[in-house]
Write an enzyme that holds these catalytic residues in place. Structure first.
Site, mmCIF file in Angstrom:
data_model
loop_
_atom_site.group_PDB
_atom_site.id
_atom_site.type_symbol
_atom_site.label_atom_id
_atom_site.label_comp_id
_atom_site.label_asym_id
_atom_site.label_seq_id
_atom_site.Cartn_x
_atom_site.Cartn_y
_atom_site.Cartn_z
ATOM 1 N N LYS A 139 0.853 -1.189 -0.044
ATOM 2 C CA LYS A 139 0.087 0.059 -0.003
ATOM 3 C C LYS A 139 1.058 1.266 -0.061
ATOM 4 O O LYS A 139 0.470 2.286 -0.419
ATOM 5 C CB LYS A 139 -1.042 0.025 1.206
ATOM 6 N N ASP A 158 -9.961 3.076 2.531
ATOM 7 C CA ASP A 158 -9.953 2.288 3.807
ATOM 8 C C ASP A 158 -10.561 3.247 4.936
ATOM 9 O O ASP A 158 -11.503 2.876 5.932
ATOM 10 C CB ASP A 158 -8.556 2.313 4.429
#
Ligand code: ATR
Length: 278
Positions: A66, A102
């Protein structure tokens, strides 16, 4: 021609994302397929270049890529920059744009269970890794009254506390436990309690406030020891399925401009987890 989507991670074997996205494509009549790509860290750059070369329309990025993936994108949206991680890539006519869903995915699962505004809530975040970064960023942006980050390694909590302009306090898990009755919301972002270590609990709940919201990002098991104990003490509990579904649904919306049915997505995930756990 069938449009291609996928998840880049390492490992990715147990991901429920293909099931969730492929069902949503089918439901919305989109000719597309979502695949798993097990990408070793040394091949991440090649894999990202491959998105353009193979005309993959959109991707999710997961552990451990990520942060590293940000070096290979053409543009990074402000929220992802602030979080310092990307979990979604959109291939816009060859231009690769990174987003992070997220934090918002989590927030959208939390807000419906709250009885007071976030601005009136003191929040304890357990853990200081990637998931905690996304959540702390969104809590700070939404103006939570107080955000405390407690982590096994205090230095990482301190690093995270300086991430946003918001006043965030860093502490140890032990210290947070002694002041647990100060918090309205407790969010576990650590892996403590995840299968197979289902008897582990990230913090002692002896001092838990009865009307506290206790939330666990873990969804395997759905009911972690933390949630079971919090429930016994009268707290309101929130499992990790909501965040998982919402972050995926938000990615889906970036890729297709269409809204998938989140209730259906959650049902599929609960079914799958129920099936594997029993
Ligand atoms: P993610 O991206 O899912 O947040 P991560 O970046 O690896 O994953 O972060 C894992 C978090 O879980 C960290 O806060 C880690 O604490 P440390 O910073 O001290 O490593 C926490 N964690 C993992 N295992 C733990 C354990 N057994 N006890 C306490 N904290 C743990």
């Amino acid at each position: 021609m069938e449009k291609l989507f996928g998840l880049f991670g390492h490992p990715v074997t147990h991901s429920m994302s293909p099931m969730m996205h492929n069902d949503a494509f089918q439901q919305l009549g989109i000719d597309a397929s979502y695949k798993l790509f097990d990408v070793k860290p040394e091949f991440l750059k090649d894999a990202v270049l491959g998105i353009r070369a193979l005309n993959i329309v959109g991707c999710n990025i997961t552990i451990p890529h990520k942060v590293a993936v940000m070096d290979f994108l053409d543009e990074i949206d402000d929220e992802a920059k602030e979080i310092g991680a990307v979990n979604t890539i959109v291939n816009l006519d060859g231009k690769l744009i990174g987003y992070n869903t997220d934090g918002r995915g989590y927030l959208e699962s939390l807000v419906p269970v709250l009885t007071k505004r976030l601005t009136e809530q003191r929040v304890l975040v357990l853990g200081a890794g990637g998931a905690a970064r996304a959540i702390v960023t969104v809590l700070a942006r939404e103006g939570a009254q107080e955000v405390i980050v407690a982590n096994r390694t205090l230095s990482k909590a301190k690093d995270l506390a300086t991430l946003t302009n918001h006043d965030i306090i860093a502490t140890t898990i032990e210290e947070a436990a002694t002041e647990l009755n100060q918090f309205d919301i407790i969010i576990n972002t650590t892996s403590v309690g995840m299968s197979p270590n289902i008897e582990d609990i990230p913090v002692s709940l002896d001092k838990l406030k009865a009307d506290c919201v206790v939330s666990d990002l873990i969804y395997n098991p759905i009911r972690t020891k933390l949630l079971i104990e919090a429930d016994k003490r009268g707290a309101k509990i929130l499992d990790g399925v909501g965040m998982f579904v919402n972050q995926g649904a938000l990615s889906f919306e970036y890729w297709t401009g269409q809204k998938p049915n989140r209730e259906r997505m959650a049902q599929l995930v609960y079914q799958k987890l129920g099936g594997t756990l029993c």
